[in-house]
Design a protein around this motif. Sequence first.
Motif, PDB file in Angstrom:
ATOM      1  N   GLN A 125     124.784  21.657 -25.783  1.00 45.14           N
ATOM      2  CA  GLN A 125     125.974  20.945 -25.419  1.00 45.14           C
ATOM      3  C   GLN A 125     125.785  20.282 -23.953  1.00 45.14           C
ATOM      4  OE1 GLN A 125     129.115  23.647 -26.299  1.00 45.14           O
ATOM      5  NE2 GLN A 125     129.101  23.649 -28.238  1.00 45.14           N
ATOM      6  N   LYS A 126     125.311  21.020 -23.108  1.00 42.77           N
ATOM      7  CA  LYS A 126     125.427  20.380 -21.780  1.00 42.77           C
ATOM      8  C   LYS A 126     124.524  19.358 -21.642  1.00 42.77           C
ATOM      9  CE  LYS A 126     124.740  21.655 -16.768  1.00 42.77           C
ATOM     10  NZ  LYS A 126     124.126  20.300 -16.597  1.00 42.77           N
ATOM     11  N   LEU A 171     126.032  16.326 -23.240  1.00 43.82           N
ATOM     12  CA  LEU A 171     127.151  15.887 -22.295  1.00 43.82           C
ATOM     13  C   LEU A 171     126.536  14.789 -21.007  1.00 43.82           C
ATOM     14  CD1 LEU A 171     129.512  18.548 -22.423  1.00 43.82           C
ATOM     15  CD2 LEU A 171     129.953  16.261 -23.637  1.00 43.82           C
ATOM     16  N   ASP A 172     125.430  15.516 -20.672  1.00 45.35           N
ATOM     17  CA  ASP A 172     124.701  14.850 -19.527  1.00 45.35           C
ATOM     18  C   ASP A 172     124.239  13.519 -20.015  1.00 45.35           C
ATOM     19  OD1 ASP A 172     125.118  17.231 -17.605  1.00 45.35           O
ATOM     20  OD2 ASP A 172     123.385  18.057 -18.205  1.00 45.35           O
ATOM     21  N   GLY A 229     129.216   7.368 -21.818  1.00 43.36           N
ATOM     22  CA  GLY A 229     130.159   7.758 -22.481  1.00 43.36           C
ATOM     23  C   GLY A 229     129.578   7.615 -24.208  1.00 43.36           C
ATOM     24  N   VAL A 287     135.993  17.011 -27.587  1.00 45.03           N
ATOM     25  CA  VAL A 287     135.318  16.701 -26.428  1.00 45.03           C
ATOM     26  C   VAL A 287     134.676  15.166 -26.839  1.00 45.03           C
ATOM     27  CG1 VAL A 287     133.357  16.963 -24.664  1.00 45.03           C
ATOM     28  CG2 VAL A 287     134.666  19.063 -25.082  1.00 45.03           C
ATOM     29  N   ILE A 288     134.122  15.280 -28.132  1.00 48.38           N
ATOM     30  CA  ILE A 288     133.178  13.884 -28.695  1.00 48.38           C
ATOM     31  C   ILE A 288     134.180  13.517 -29.791  1.00 48.38           C
ATOM     32  CG2 ILE A 288     131.491  14.470 -27.214  1.00 48.38           C
ATOM     33  CD1 ILE A 288     130.264  15.240 -30.092  1.00 48.38           C
ATOM     34  N   LEU A 302     125.258  11.708 -22.337  1.00 46.47           N
ATOM     35  CA  LEU A 302     126.469  10.736 -22.522  1.00 46.47           C
ATOM     36  C   LEU A 302     126.947  10.362 -20.994  1.00 46.47           C
ATOM     37  CD1 LEU A 302     128.333  12.845 -25.133  1.00 46.47           C
ATOM     38  CD2 LEU A 302     127.608  10.435 -25.462  1.00 46.47           C
ATOM     39  N   GLU A 303     127.080  11.256 -20.249  1.00 47.50           N
ATOM     40  CA  GLU A 303     127.307  10.668 -18.904  1.00 47.50           C
ATOM     41  C   GLU A 303     126.384   9.510 -18.271  1.00 47.50           C
ATOM     42  OE1 GLU A 303     129.981  11.316 -17.093  1.00 47.50           O
ATOM     43  OE2 GLU A 303     130.925  12.960 -18.195  1.00 47.50           O
ATOM     44  N   LEU A 310     132.285   9.866 -25.908  1.00 47.12           N
ATOM     45  CA  LEU A 310     133.201  11.039 -25.219  1.00 47.12           C
ATOM     46  C   LEU A 310     134.628  10.475 -25.374  1.00 47.12           C
ATOM     47  CD1 LEU A 310     131.418  11.434 -21.880  1.00 47.12           C
ATOM     48  CD2 LEU A 310     131.867  13.232 -23.361  1.00 47.12           C
ATOM     49  N   ASP A 363     125.951  26.348 -25.682  1.00 49.30           N
ATOM     50  CA  ASP A 363     126.249  25.610 -24.766  1.00 49.30           C
ATOM     51  C   ASP A 363     125.312  25.034 -24.036  1.00 49.30           C
ATOM     52  OD1 ASP A 363     125.172  28.183 -24.055  1.00 49.30           O
ATOM     53  OD2 ASP A 363     126.245  28.224 -22.057  1.00 49.30           O
ATOM     54  N   LEU A 392     131.079  20.397 -29.928  1.00 47.59           N
ATOM     55  CA  LEU A 392     131.824  19.652 -29.064  1.00 47.59           C
ATOM     56  C   LEU A 392     133.046  18.723 -29.690  1.00 47.59           C
ATOM     57  CD1 LEU A 392     128.684  18.033 -27.149  1.00 47.59           C
ATOM     58  CD2 LEU A 392     130.470  19.631 -26.170  1.00 47.59           C
TER      59      LEU A 392
END
Length: 274
Positions: free
Chosen positions: A215-216, A219-220, A227, A263-264, A222-223, A273, A212, A258
């Motif tokens: 994964q975070k 995701l960070d 995305g 999620v992706i 991607l943000e 995303l 995780d 993910l």
Amino acid sequence: MFPGKTQTLTVSEMNSSGYMLTDEHEWKAFLPKVFIKEDRLIGDQMEVFVYQDDGKLKATTEIPLAEVGEFAVMTCVESLPSGAFMDWGIIKDLFIPYKQQKSKIVEGKRYMVYIYIDEATGLITGTTKFKRNPQYSSLPFTEGEEVDLLVMGESELGWNVVVNKKYIGLIYASDVYKKLYPLSQEKGYIKSLREDGKIDISLQPHGYDQIDVFQKMILDKLEENYGLLHLSDSSSPEEIKMQLEMSKKNFKKAIGGLYRNKVIEILEDRIRLL
């Protein structure tokens, strides 16, 4: 009493200049008034750091950068033919004799320093000469534990680091997924405690139970990139390392999770995303 260590001592005498502090063996150290924040009474206990000054034991409430048996990064405040004086974080500078300098210490520059008691003189002394990856008989760590690192420098196998100010460990080159700099501070994890007493360090938590974290990170990123991230299963380890500071193995585990959680979306040359 232990010179070069923080310890709890008892106020045994008081005068206009400060307090005389005593340990259980009746050893004494003087605490100058400048370090006394609030009045104390005879018999009160105080936590202080004990150092040596002109052959006498003195105490301070200042916190040193390191104690005897520890490493710290220090700045040279004066360099002489006989040795160098380092800013130790307390009123008294730490002396490094010339013979204990790996290379000539230059005033104003920063160095990794180890503090010890010199057997010949009995004085608290610094050195920039270290044993290479010493073997430890017992270690207060467990595998996977998070630790504080001081980066020493690069070696043939990777990067040597100081672990929790006291131990020397190694990050293998294959586990380095970000730019490291000598004398910098990092967070790390105990990768393995080897049978020969050496410590292997990882810059990242490892195992599926830590996925995780990766994964975070993804995701960070991607943000940050609206995305979209131009990395996928076919990306090279170097590309992944450069953009995410993680291994391809951990990247694939993370995006797999993910993807399964919807999620992706994984495309041929990028992830997106949903």
